[in-house]
Motif scaffolding. Structure first.
Motif, mmCIF file in Angstrom:
data_model
loop_
_atom_site.group_PDB
_atom_site.id
_atom_site.type_symbol
_atom_site.label_atom_id
_atom_site.label_comp_id
_atom_site.label_asym_id
_atom_site.label_seq_id
_atom_site.Cartn_x
_atom_site.Cartn_y
_atom_site.Cartn_z
ATOM 1 N N ARG A 1 -2.301 13.700 0.232
ATOM 2 C CA ARG A 1 -1.672 13.440 1.524
ATOM 3 C C ARG A 1 -2.555 12.458 2.263
ATOM 4 O O ARG A 1 -3.758 12.708 2.423
ATOM 5 C CB ARG A 1 -1.535 14.737 2.332
ATOM 6 N N ILE A 2 -1.992 11.347 2.659
ATOM 7 C CA ILE A 2 -2.826 10.345 3.324
ATOM 8 C C ILE A 2 -2.301 10.148 4.737
ATOM 9 O O ILE A 2 -1.355 9.390 4.949
ATOM 10 C CB ILE A 2 -2.813 9.024 2.527
ATOM 11 N N PRO A 3 -2.887 10.847 5.688
ATOM 12 C CA PRO A 3 -2.349 10.817 7.055
ATOM 13 C C PRO A 3 -2.190 9.398 7.589
ATOM 14 O O PRO A 3 -1.202 9.084 8.243
ATOM 15 C CB PRO A 3 -3.386 11.591 7.871
ATOM 16 N N ARG A 4 -3.110 8.527 7.271
ATOM 17 C CA ARG A 4 -3.004 7.175 7.819
ATOM 18 C C ARG A 4 -1.681 6.514 7.418
ATOM 19 O O ARG A 4 -1.056 5.818 8.203
ATOM 20 C CB ARG A 4 -4.164 6.301 7.338
ATOM 21 N N LEU A 5 -1.266 6.764 6.190
ATOM 22 C CA LEU A 5 -0.039 6.120 5.726
ATOM 23 C C LEU A 5 1.214 6.868 6.167
ATOM 24 O O LEU A 5 2.317 6.367 6.041
ATOM 25 C CB LEU A 5 -0.058 5.974 4.202
ATOM 26 N N GLU A 6 1.035 8.068 6.653
ATOM 27 C CA GLU A 6 2.210 8.805 7.112
ATOM 28 C C GLU A 6 2.501 8.572 8.587
ATOM 29 O O GLU A 6 3.592 8.840 9.069
ATOM 30 C CB GLU A 6 2.044 10.293 6.811
ATOM 31 N N ALA B 1 9.841 4.664 2.980
ATOM 32 C CA ALA B 1 10.350 4.463 4.336
ATOM 33 C C ALA B 1 11.498 5.438 4.448
ATOM 34 O O ALA B 1 12.471 5.317 3.717
ATOM 35 C CB ALA B 1 10.847 3.038 4.492
ATOM 36 N N ASP B 2 11.377 6.451 5.306
ATOM 37 C CA ASP B 2 12.485 7.399 5.244
ATOM 38 C C ASP B 2 13.743 6.865 5.893
ATOM 39 O O ASP B 2 14.823 7.354 5.654
ATOM 40 C CB ASP B 2 12.115 8.806 5.703
ATOM 41 N N GLN B 3 13.596 5.833 6.705
ATOM 42 C CA GLN B 3 14.806 5.171 7.172
ATOM 43 C C GLN B 3 14.568 3.681 7.430
ATOM 44 O O GLN B 3 13.445 3.212 7.384
ATOM 45 C CB GLN B 3 15.368 5.867 8.394
ATOM 46 N N PHE B 4 15.668 2.981 7.691
ATOM 47 C CA PHE B 4 15.553 1.546 7.951
ATOM 48 C C PHE B 4 14.925 1.307 9.317
ATOM 49 O O PHE B 4 14.828 2.213 10.140
ATOM 50 C CB PHE B 4 16.946 0.915 7.935
ATOM 51 N N GLY B 5 14.544 0.076 9.543
ATOM 52 C CA GLY B 5 14.121 -0.307 10.888
ATOM 53 C C GLY B 5 12.680 0.023 11.217
ATOM 54 O O GLY B 5 12.327 0.092 12.391
ATOM 55 N N THR B 6 11.846 0.241 10.209
ATOM 56 C CA THR B 6 10.419 0.449 10.491
ATOM 57 C C THR B 6 9.592 -0.502 9.634
ATOM 58 O O THR B 6 10.019 -0.904 8.561
ATOM 59 C CB THR B 6 9.961 1.889 10.167
ATOM 60 N N LYS B 7 8.411 -0.823 10.123
ATOM 61 C CA LYS B 7 7.559 -1.691 9.320
ATOM 62 C C LYS B 7 6.757 -0.890 8.299
ATOM 63 O O LYS B 7 6.101 -1.433 7.436
ATOM 64 C CB LYS B 7 6.619 -2.525 10.201
ATOM 65 N N GLU B 8 6.803 0.447 8.421
ATOM 66 C CA GLU B 8 6.044 1.293 7.517
ATOM 67 C C GLU B 8 6.899 1.770 6.352
ATOM 68 O O GLU B 8 8.114 1.887 6.457
ATOM 69 C CB GLU B 8 5.496 2.524 8.270
ATOM 70 N N GLY B 9 6.232 2.086 5.266
ATOM 71 C CA GLY B 9 6.898 2.690 4.124
ATOM 72 C C GLY B 9 7.464 1.658 3.169
ATOM 73 O O GLY B 9 7.722 0.512 3.533
ATOM 74 N N GLU C 1 0.835 -1.203 0.000
ATOM 75 C CA GLU C 1 0.000 0.000 0.000
ATOM 76 C C GLU C 1 0.876 1.263 0.000
ATOM 77 O O GLU C 1 0.535 2.260 -0.625
ATOM 78 C CB GLU C 1 -0.928 -0.016 1.216
ATOM 79 N N TYR C 2 2.007 1.177 0.676
ATOM 80 C CA TYR C 2 2.923 2.331 0.675
ATOM 81 C C TYR C 2 3.493 2.539 -0.725
ATOM 82 O O TYR C 2 3.747 3.658 -1.151
ATOM 83 C CB TYR C 2 4.063 2.115 1.672
ATOM 84 N N PHE C 3 3.718 1.441 -1.416
ATOM 85 C CA PHE C 3 4.196 1.559 -2.792
ATOM 86 C C PHE C 3 3.136 2.251 -3.646
ATOM 87 O O PHE C 3 3.432 3.176 -4.387
ATOM 88 C CB PHE C 3 4.529 0.177 -3.360
ATOM 89 N N GLU C 4 1.899 1.809 -3.519
ATOM 90 C CA GLU C 4 0.808 2.375 -4.323
ATOM 91 C C GLU C 4 0.709 3.888 -4.156
ATOM 92 O O GLU C 4 0.518 4.620 -5.113
ATOM 93 C CB GLU C 4 -0.532 1.812 -3.855
ATOM 94 N N TRP C 5 0.811 4.331 -2.920
ATOM 95 C CA TRP C 5 0.615 5.755 -2.640
ATOM 96 C C TRP C 5 1.936 6.504 -2.522
ATOM 97 O O TRP C 5 1.985 7.638 -2.110
ATOM 98 C CB TRP C 5 -0.244 5.929 -1.375
ATOM 99 N N LYS C 6 2.979 5.843 -2.921
ATOM 100 C CA LYS C 6 4.316 6.464 -2.973
ATOM 101 C C LYS C 6 4.764 7.027 -1.627
ATOM 102 O O LYS C 6 5.206 8.175 -1.521
ATOM 103 C CB LYS C 6 4.378 7.576 -4.043
ATOM 104 N N VAL C 7 4.574 6.259 -0.609
ATOM 105 C CA VAL C 7 5.042 6.670 0.717
ATOM 106 C C VAL C 7 6.314 5.885 1.009
ATOM 107 O O VAL C 7 6.276 4.658 1.121
ATOM 108 C CB VAL C 7 3.972 6.384 1.797
#
Ligand code: SF4
Ligand code: SF4
Lengths: 435, 294
Positions: free
Chosen positions: B281-286, B192-200, B184-190
């Motif tokens: 801007r999709i707050p949920r994904l940020e 991962a600004d750094q390593f070590g997170t499950k998001e992005g 989903e992060y790929f779809e909305w181009k979000v």
């Protein structure tokens, strides 16, 4: 009389030439005929690529190489005045997955190498399915490892500043469940008593309560007279710093500090046969590294007791490695419980890696002993990379005057078969030795 | 007992990673019951390596692990001879892992001489180039389930469809991207600004090759539990002929646009879609997936 033999099932092959005098091995040379030039492959690559390349040194201990590589790069940061901060959580997860790699290694070695070789030696047949037990147990260990590292073999999840994963309690609970399953397997199949009892053995008499495969293996070792042979230098070295191992050497029954500056690589002795393995020496002396060394240095009561009776015989060496699996399982349990998932997995290093020039060294305890990676970076590019693997200590090939630990241990054996078994008691890895 | 198909596991220039990866296969006992292992580096087998090196046996299936160097000696025999001998009797030749398939990591040991069994990177070359018997199971290392699948298909006499790189379609028609928990992060181009997170998504900065890599790692999980991208590591594209690339933890970009775009998608369509996706801007994904959502 000289007899040459190919020894296989050691992650590749070695050619060993045995010299016999009065029906006993009087000397043996060890040659490793293949090399892949890993250090050259690393040359001129961006530093981070070492985290992908070095695990491929070895299919069975690649995770240890990853750990050594990340420590080496982090040490460059430190030497450049920009030390990397690492959370306790990341430290614990790294240590956990390393420990699991050691466990899978030891269990495979025990079931796929030691047990069948003993049965061959004593002409006592064991079922093929028995060997698969080792693969099954090892696959449980690697499953737990993969929950954090993504996969085994060949993960690259340790990076300067921590680890890439961000586990939830769903993951850690799953890991705990699998670890319980592995411990239950260990208790049922291997020892027949509880892990808690086993890992707290203080005398070798306690071993009488052990049933399961370990009882059989121990009996077979004695029957093959492995407690009366395979003696080496009685000098031990462990250089990696971990909760499960202390960095030190043990010589003449004394412990002493160690420093990597005393480690040297020397050309192997050869009798006209090409070998790619360089000898690793400490202050120009041979040292045994690996589980027996770790147990001697750490002071594991059960193994020390055994040592008092049987010194550094093949028996003690095999028992030390098997027993270490139990201690490491206990260690895993503690580590898993201690991880605080609220902490960060990764703390971004302050300095850009492309701005990094300097030297670094990373040392870890791999399944077979101390593993050293040293690196020189120029603007984040690898200018020089040197690997010293545990088997370069144990399997070093010296002259008749200065045999390496495994060479020395084979002297006096009454047949090629028993000498080969002693050779295997060091858990030989051909690909690591030459890399 | 009916005679079982004879299987030979031979090693070229390798780290043994494929051997160890396959030991994780949950149904090893099925494999040992169904096939006779003439030789395997660790599992019980009929012959020793020295006996195999004398080239007096014949096999039905040749599994080859590691890169191919014709000059390499194994227990006194030249690799070229070994591979010719066993490859000619075999009805199927399986290249286990990326080194055997394309040269992989260890082609770099001696690029002039070393290749895969039927490919040198993406060019058809090597002792079994264009051979219809060749099946490439690329990956560094091989995924145990992929080899398990292939052997069971052979045992059941089923046809294995292969792509132009000789990889089974049922395994490699997928991309490593398929099934990644970061889709989903790929779809909305979000990113991962750094390593070590499950998001992005790791496509924009961390070098993820998932959308360009034929592999089913996020469908058939590694060790039954996870994958690189699920644990925050980028896919390095280890099943592709160009593995290993350089700078594997970084996305190559031109003016902050990824140099390579998902397979089969034109750069224009990719950029159009990115432009649109990024305009929201999709707050949920940020936010963080768990910690911040109250
Ligand atoms: S991390 Fe990689 S595989 Fe996952 S969604 Fe992003 S590009 Fe795809
Ligand atoms: S995720 Fe990518 S690099 Fe990792 S195993 Fe799969 S194809 Fe290889």
């Amino acid at each position: 009389m000289t007899i040459r033999k190919w020894i296989e099932r050691i992650e590749g092959e070695a050619s060993v030439q045995f010299e016999f005098e009065k029906n006993h091995v009087s000397f043996a040379t060890i040659a490793f005929p293949h090399s892949r030039g890993m250090e050259a492959i690393l040359q001129s690559k961006p530093a981070m690529d070492a985290l992908v390349i070095t695990p491929r040194v070895c299919g069975i201990c690649g995770h240890s190489h990853l750990f050594a590589a990340v420590r080496a790069i982090e040490s460059v940061y430190a030497n450049c005045g920009a030390p990397v901060e690492i959370s306790q959580k990341a430290e614990s997860i790294r240590e956990l997955t390393l420990t699991l790699e050691l466990i899978q290694n030891h269990l495979k070695w025990l079931y796929l190498v030691i047990y069948p070789e003993l049965s061959h030696l004593l002409q006592e047949k064991i079922a093929d399915s028995c060997r698969l037990k080792g693969a099954y147990a090892a696959s449980l260990a690697t499953k737990i490892l993969a929950i954090f590292a993504g996969q085994w073999p060949h993960s690259s999840y340790m990076i300067p500043g921590g680890v890439t994963c961000d586990p939830t309690h769903v993951d850690s609970i799953r890991a705990e469940g699998l670890l319980d399953e592995l411990i239950r397997w260990f208790e049922k199949e291997l020892i027949g008593i509880t892990l808690d009892e086993y890992s707290h053995f203080s005398s070798d008499k306690a071993f009488l309560t052990v049933t399961g495969d370990m009882e059989k293996i121990e009996k077979m070792l004695k029957k093959a007279k492995m407690h009366e042979q395979g003696f080496s230098y009685d000098r031990y070295l462990a250089m990696g710093e971990h909760a499960f191992s202390k960095s030190s050497k043990w010589v003449n029954r004394r412990m002493a500090k160690v420093h990597s500056k005393f480690v040297t690589l020397e050309e192997p002795y050869s009798i006209g046969e090409k070998t790619y393995a360089k000898n690793a020496l400490y202050q120009h002396n041979s040292f045994e590294t690996g589980p027996l060394a770790r147990a001697m240095i750490k002071g594991v009561p059960f193994i020390k007791q055994m040592y008092r009776q049987y010194q550094d015989s093949t028996y003690t060496r095999v028992m030390a490695r098997s027993y270490e699996a139990a201690l490491l399982l206990e260690h895993c349990k503690k580590l898993l419980h201690s991880i605080n998932l609220e902490e960060p997995s990764y703390i971004k290093p302050l300095k850009k890696i492309t701005a990094l020039s300097g030297e670094g060294i990373g040392i870890v305890e791999a399944p077979r002993g101390s593993l050293i990676h040293s690196v020189i970076l120029k603007n984040g590019i690898i200018d020089h990379y040197r690997l010293i693997t545990p088997t370069q200590w144990n399997l070093s090939c010296g002259s008749p005057k200065t045999p390496g630990p495994a060479q020395k241990a084979m002297i006096g054996a009454d047949s090629i078969e028993t000498a080969t078994f002693t050779f295997r008691s060091f858990d030989v890895c051909s690909v690591c030795t030459t890399h | 007992m009916k005679s079982r198909p004879k299987l030979l596991w031979l090693q070229g220039v390798t780290c043994n990673g494929n051997t160890h990866s396959f030991l994780n296969y949950p149904h090893l006992s099925y494999i040992l019951e169904t096939f006779e292992f003439l030789y395997h580096p660790l599992l019980p087998a009929t012959y020793t390596l020295e006996e195999i090196a004398s080239c007096t046996q014949q096999c039905d299936i040749l599994i080859f692990e590691g890169a191919y160097d014709p000059r390499m000696m194994r227990a006194g025999a030249r690799m070229e001879t070994l591979v010719q001998h066993y490859g000619s009797s075999a009805t199927t030749i399986i290249a286990a892992g990326s080194c055997a398939s394309f040269g992989g990591m260890f082609k770099q040991s001696d690029p002039e001489y070393i290749t895969g069994l039927g490919f040198d990177r993406e060019i058809a070359k090597g002792p079994f180039a264009k051979s219809p018997k060749l099946i490439n199971l690329s990956g560094c290392p091989i995924h145990p389930e992929w080899l398990g699948y292939t052997l069971r298909m052979i045992a059941d006499n089923k046809v294995i469809l292969i792509d132009e790189m000789h990889r089974p379609k049922e395994l490699y028609a997928y991309l490593a991207h398929h099934g990644c928990t970061r889709n989903e992060y790929f779809e909305w181009k979000v990113d991962a600004d750094q390593f070590g997170t499950k998001e992005g998504c790791l496509f924009y900065k961390q070098g993820c090759r998932g959308p360009m890599t034929h592999a089913s790692c996020n469908k058939i999980l590694w060790n039954d539990v996870s994958s690189k991208t699920r644990t925050g590591s980028p896919c390095f594209g280890c099943t592709e002929p160009d593995f290993p690339r350089t700078n594997m933890f970084e996305t190559k970009t031109n003016m902050s646009i990824p140099q390579d775009v998902p397979l089969g998608i034109s750069k224009r369509s990719y950029l159009t879609l990115t432009g649109i996706a990024k305009s929201f801007r999709i707050p949920r994904l940020e936010k963080r997936l768990i910690d911040d959502n109250t």
